[in-house]
Enzyme design. Sequence first.
Site, PDB file in Angstrom:
ATOM      1  N   SER A  84     113.944 -13.084  16.230  1.00  0.00           N
ATOM      2  CA  SER A  84     113.645 -11.658  16.426  1.00  0.00           C
ATOM      3  C   SER A  84     114.845 -10.989  17.073  1.00  0.00           C
ATOM      4  O   SER A  84     115.585 -11.620  17.836  1.00  0.00           O
ATOM      5  CB  SER A  84     112.423 -11.487  17.332  1.00  0.00           C
TER       6      SER A  84
ATOM      7  N   TYR B 181      98.203  -3.945  22.722  1.00  0.00           N
ATOM      8  CA  TYR B 181      99.020  -3.096  23.621  1.00  0.00           C
ATOM      9  C   TYR B 181      99.592  -1.912  22.855  1.00  0.00           C
ATOM     10  O   TYR B 181      99.441  -0.754  23.251  1.00  0.00           O
ATOM     11  CB  TYR B 181     100.115  -3.980  24.205  1.00  0.00           C
TER      12      TYR B 181
ATOM     13  N   GLY C  28     111.949 -19.911  16.741  1.00  0.00           N
ATOM     14  CA  GLY C  28     113.357 -19.973  16.320  1.00  0.00           C
ATOM     15  C   GLY C  28     114.256 -18.904  16.937  1.00  0.00           C
ATOM     16  O   GLY C  28     115.460 -18.891  16.716  1.00  0.00           O
ATOM     17  N   GLY C  29     113.689 -17.986  17.714  1.00  0.00           N
ATOM     18  CA  GLY C  29     114.525 -16.964  18.390  1.00  0.00           C
ATOM     19  C   GLY C  29     115.213 -16.022  17.417  1.00  0.00           C
ATOM     20  O   GLY C  29     116.298 -15.511  17.688  1.00  0.00           O
TER      21      GLY C  29
ATOM     22  N   ARG D 233     108.409 -11.339  30.945  1.00  0.00           N
ATOM     23  CA  ARG D 233     109.182 -10.964  29.750  1.00  0.00           C
ATOM     24  C   ARG D 233     110.451 -11.809  29.675  1.00  0.00           C
ATOM     25  O   ARG D 233     110.792 -12.522  30.610  1.00  0.00           O
ATOM     26  CB  ARG D 233     109.452  -9.458  29.778  1.00  0.00           C
TER      27      ARG D 233
ATOM     28  N   LEU E 107     113.694 -11.718  29.879  1.00  0.00           N
ATOM     29  CA  LEU E 107     114.779 -11.826  30.881  1.00  0.00           C
ATOM     30  C   LEU E 107     114.361 -12.757  32.009  1.00  0.00           C
ATOM     31  O   LEU E 107     115.130 -13.645  32.418  1.00  0.00           O
ATOM     32  CB  LEU E 107     115.131 -10.441  31.447  1.00  0.00           C
ATOM     33  N   ALA E 108     113.125 -12.592  32.497  1.00  0.00           N
ATOM     34  CA  ALA E 108     112.673 -13.423  33.620  1.00  0.00           C
ATOM     35  C   ALA E 108     112.360 -14.839  33.150  1.00  0.00           C
ATOM     36  O   ALA E 108     112.598 -15.815  33.888  1.00  0.00           O
ATOM     37  CB  ALA E 108     111.473 -12.774  34.291  1.00  0.00           C
ATOM     38  N   CYS E 109     111.843 -15.001  31.919  1.00  0.00           N
ATOM     39  CA  CYS E 109     111.602 -16.360  31.394  1.00  0.00           C
ATOM     40  C   CYS E 109     112.911 -17.145  31.348  1.00  0.00           C
ATOM     41  O   CYS E 109     113.003 -18.280  31.849  1.00  0.00           O
ATOM     42  CB  CYS E 109     111.042 -16.302  29.981  1.00  0.00           C
ATOM     43  N   PHE E 110     113.939 -16.531  30.754  1.00  0.00           N
ATOM     44  CA  PHE E 110     115.219 -17.243  30.616  1.00  0.00           C
ATOM     45  C   PHE E 110     115.882 -17.428  31.995  1.00  0.00           C
ATOM     46  O   PHE E 110     116.488 -18.471  32.262  1.00  0.00           O
ATOM     47  CB  PHE E 110     116.150 -16.487  29.662  1.00  0.00           C
TER      48      PHE E 110
HETATM   49  P1  NAD Z   1     105.807  -3.256  35.746  1.00  0.00           P
HETATM   50  O1  NAD Z   1     104.682  -4.170  35.425  1.00  0.00           O
HETATM   51  O2  NAD Z   1     106.933  -3.793  36.530  1.00  0.00           O
HETATM   52  O3  NAD Z   1     105.250  -1.956  36.484  1.00  0.00           O
HETATM   53  C1  NAD Z   1     103.962  -1.428  36.277  1.00  0.00           C
HETATM   54  C2  NAD Z   1     103.379  -1.108  37.645  1.00  0.00           C
HETATM   55  O4  NAD Z   1     102.108  -0.480  37.457  1.00  0.00           O
HETATM   56  C3  NAD Z   1     103.117  -2.377  38.500  1.00  0.00           C
HETATM   57  O5  NAD Z   1     103.728  -2.267  39.763  1.00  0.00           O
HETATM   58  C4  NAD Z   1     101.602  -2.430  38.620  1.00  0.00           C
HETATM   59  O6  NAD Z   1     101.152  -2.932  39.887  1.00  0.00           O
HETATM   60  C5  NAD Z   1     101.233  -0.952  38.455  1.00  0.00           C
HETATM   61  N1  NAD Z   1      99.851  -0.792  37.997  1.00  0.00           N
HETATM   62  C6  NAD Z   1      99.295  -1.360  36.888  1.00  0.00           C
HETATM   63  N2  NAD Z   1      98.000  -1.025  36.818  1.00  0.00           N
HETATM   64  C7  NAD Z   1      97.727  -0.230  37.889  1.00  0.00           C
HETATM   65  C8  NAD Z   1      96.559   0.416  38.353  1.00  0.00           C
HETATM   66  N3  NAD Z   1      95.391   0.296  37.701  1.00  0.00           N
HETATM   67  N4  NAD Z   1      96.627   1.163  39.475  1.00  0.00           N
HETATM   68  C9  NAD Z   1      97.808   1.269  40.148  1.00  0.00           C
HETATM   69  N5  NAD Z   1      98.966   0.673  39.760  1.00  0.00           N
HETATM   70  C10 NAD Z   1      98.910  -0.071  38.641  1.00  0.00           C
HETATM   71  O7  NAD Z   1     106.334  -2.671  34.356  1.00  0.00           O
HETATM   72  P2  NAD Z   1     107.649  -1.803  34.031  1.00  0.00           P
HETATM   73  O8  NAD Z   1     108.577  -2.626  33.247  1.00  0.00           O
HETATM   74  O9  NAD Z   1     108.122  -1.125  35.252  1.00  0.00           O
HETATM   75  O10 NAD Z   1     107.027  -0.748  32.999  1.00  0.00           O
HETATM   76  C11 NAD Z   1     106.587   0.543  33.375  1.00  0.00           C
HETATM   77  C12 NAD Z   1     106.057   1.272  32.143  1.00  0.00           C
HETATM   78  O11 NAD Z   1     107.036   1.303  31.116  1.00  0.00           O
HETATM   79  C13 NAD Z   1     104.813   0.642  31.517  1.00  0.00           C
HETATM   80  O12 NAD Z   1     103.938   1.665  31.099  1.00  0.00           O
HETATM   81  C14 NAD Z   1     105.328  -0.102  30.313  1.00  0.00           C
HETATM   82  O13 NAD Z   1     104.351  -0.198  29.292  1.00  0.00           O
HETATM   83  C15 NAD Z   1     106.502   0.766  29.906  1.00  0.00           C
HETATM   84  N6  NAD Z   1     107.516  -0.022  29.190  1.00  0.00           N
HETATM   85  C16 NAD Z   1     108.491  -0.711  29.853  1.00  0.00           C
HETATM   86  C17 NAD Z   1     109.444  -1.437  29.140  1.00  0.00           C
HETATM   87  C18 NAD Z   1     110.593  -2.144  29.797  1.00  0.00           C
HETATM   88  O14 NAD Z   1     111.551  -2.417  29.086  1.00  0.00           O
HETATM   89  N7  NAD Z   1     110.576  -2.453  31.071  1.00  0.00           N
HETATM   90  C19 NAD Z   1     109.385  -1.475  27.744  1.00  0.00           C
HETATM   91  C20 NAD Z   1     108.366  -0.788  27.095  1.00  0.00           C
HETATM   92  C21 NAD Z   1     107.451  -0.053  27.839  1.00  0.00           C
HETATM   93  N1  UDP Z   2     110.854 -14.925  23.933  1.00  0.00           N
HETATM   94  C1  UDP Z   2     111.380 -16.213  23.771  1.00  0.00           C
HETATM   95  N2  UDP Z   2     111.339 -17.069  24.841  1.00  0.00           N
HETATM   96  C2  UDP Z   2     110.799 -16.736  26.040  1.00  0.00           C
HETATM   97  C3  UDP Z   2     110.267 -15.419  26.191  1.00  0.00           C
HETATM   98  C4  UDP Z   2     110.311 -14.545  25.111  1.00  0.00           C
HETATM   99  O1  UDP Z   2     111.881 -16.576  22.703  1.00  0.00           O
HETATM  100  O2  UDP Z   2     110.826 -17.583  26.968  1.00  0.00           O
HETATM  101  C5  UDP Z   2     110.961 -13.951  22.808  1.00  0.00           C
HETATM  102  C6  UDP Z   2     109.671 -13.252  22.371  1.00  0.00           C
HETATM  103  O3  UDP Z   2     108.952 -14.046  21.442  1.00  0.00           O
HETATM  104  C7  UDP Z   2     110.204 -11.972  21.758  1.00  0.00           C
HETATM  105  C8  UDP Z   2     111.453 -11.657  22.604  1.00  0.00           C
HETATM  106  O4  UDP Z   2     111.793 -12.885  23.262  1.00  0.00           O
HETATM  107  O5  UDP Z   2     110.636 -12.222  20.436  1.00  0.00           O
HETATM  108  C9  UDP Z   2     111.284 -10.566  23.646  1.00  0.00           C
HETATM  109  O6  UDP Z   2     110.182 -10.849  24.436  1.00  0.00           O
HETATM  110  P1  UDP Z   2     109.733  -9.971  25.690  1.00  0.00           P
HETATM  111  O7  UDP Z   2     108.692 -10.751  26.426  1.00  0.00           O
HETATM  112  O8  UDP Z   2     110.888  -9.535  26.509  1.00  0.00           O
HETATM  113  O9  UDP Z   2     108.983  -8.683  25.104  1.00  0.00           O
HETATM  114  P2  UDP Z   2     109.046  -7.806  23.781  1.00  0.00           P
HETATM  115  O10 UDP Z   2     110.462  -7.379  23.544  1.00  0.00           O
HETATM  116  O11 UDP Z   2     108.514  -8.650  22.665  1.00  0.00           O
HETATM  117  O12 UDP Z   2     108.150  -6.677  24.119  1.00  0.00           O
END
Ligand code: NAD
Ligand code: UDP
Length: 389
Positions: A258, A185, A255-256, A235, A237-240
């Site tokens: 990170s 990624y 060990g959590g 991710r 937040l949703a896992c917890f």
């Molecule tokens: P998300 O998965 O909730 O949203 C992504 C959206 O893109 C989804 O609704 C999905 O259906 C749509 N999508 C994916 N592939 C598609 C395709 N081929 N055609 C049309 N739609 C498509 O993710 P998010 O958290 O809203 O993240 C949005 C962006 O921000 C992403 O590029 C992600 O890599 C980046 N990002 C987010 C975070 C965060 O903290 N949320 C952190 C790092 C990077």
């Molecule tokens: N993680 C965890 N338990 C879970 C889900 C995630 O310990 O149920 C950890 C994961 O290994 C990482 C951190 O939480 O160290 C954040 O994970 P997240 O999926 O939010 O994405 P990241 O920040 O790594 O992109």
Amino acid sequence: MSSPPARMDLDGNPVAPLTICMIGAGGFIGSHLCEKLMAETAHVVLAVDVYCDKIRHLVDPAPPHLAGRISFHRLNIKNDSRLEGLIKMADLTINLAAICTPADYNTRPLDTIYSNFIDALPVVKYCSENNKRLIHFSTCEVYGKTIGSFLPKDHPLRKEPEFYVLKEDESPCIFGPIVKQRWSYACAKQLIERLIFAEGAENGLEFTIVRPFNWIGPRMDFIPGVDGPSEGVPRVLACFSNNLLRREPLKLVDGGQSQRTFVYIKDAIEAVVLMIENPARANGHIFNVGNPNNEVTVRELAQMMTEVYANVSGEAPLVEPMIDVSSSQFYGEGYDDSDKRIPDMTIINKQLGWNPKTPLKDLLETTLTYQHKTYKEAVKRQMSQASAS
Ligand code: NAD
Ligand code: UDP
């Protein structure tokens, strides 16, 4: 119907209403951005996604006061010829579309690379060829591991900011070996950043790249078995949240230990609106968007979420609130982790004057109140159906 007040940019000039092609508008960030733009601006949104569940209240159908302001275009950008037409109709394209859940990076590396690099190529190309501005969502993961993580554990240099603070124009991108497919990624995002940057340098593309640092809040990802697959791993937040709703221990990967900095989605969205409305200050820049004051280890996050959830739900905390799991058990082979993520805020401060506001405890209170209200009954129903079958 009252129209939103006229908007001014940071230099005191009026902001003309824009048409924005928002790809990935149906996701977590997209849904909050659509809501904000509809509530506070006069911009028009062409919302592109394969799903619209998180923006249904805005588009299916659009409420009368938003008529003509937002339309939903259900299309997959991998293979739909309507994409170029939508980009041409818009003044600005915002690309959020991506596979961006770590559980996919090592288990579906091809889909991850295609989604984050190959599928983004036509978006960049159409913007460049048609002289349209692009705001592209990358990730803080492009930094990978910190320099300090390669020092011995107790080495004093680990405490020096230059060994861990992540700066857009200076920090290197440090990924693990190819067998650690976690980095598929980050590597795909890095290459699309380099391509966008090169389009800017060679062909004059007006671009802004956003590197989100763990934006969290309501509507993030899904609760497995309720509004997403039972075996899916969202991710953290949703896992917890899922563990808390089911009254099962929170799983700490390796060990959590990170560390992460979490920023409230509503704070982060304000930064994006500043980028939209201040092109002269945002074009050509890469912006870290995060909250350096909200740093915790994942173990500390689990402790805080357990305490906050007990308060908002009125349920007693579990006797054993957390358990350790190995990353290979939880994510499978090829997982690796970013050790620490502190965003340097100099560039976004200087260009846009943006600062995050919400402390972690407050954002967890709001978010876990939402999770409890939205999901508790559905989780109970799903658990009783599962135990009956
Ligand atoms: P998300 O998965 O909730 O949203 C992504 C959206 O893109 C989804 O609704 C999905 O259906 C749509 N999508 C994916 N592939 C598609 C395709 N081929 N055609 C049309 N739609 C498509 O993710 P998010 O958290 O809203 O993240 C949005 C962006 O921000 C992403 O590029 C992600 O890599 C980046 N990002 C987010 C975070 C965060 O903290 N949320 C952190 C790092 C990077
Ligand atoms: N993680 C965890 N338990 C879970 C889900 C995630 O310990 O149920 C950890 C994961 O290994 C990482 C951190 O939480 O160290 C954040 O994970 P997240 O999926 O939010 O994405 P990241 O920040 O790594 O992109």
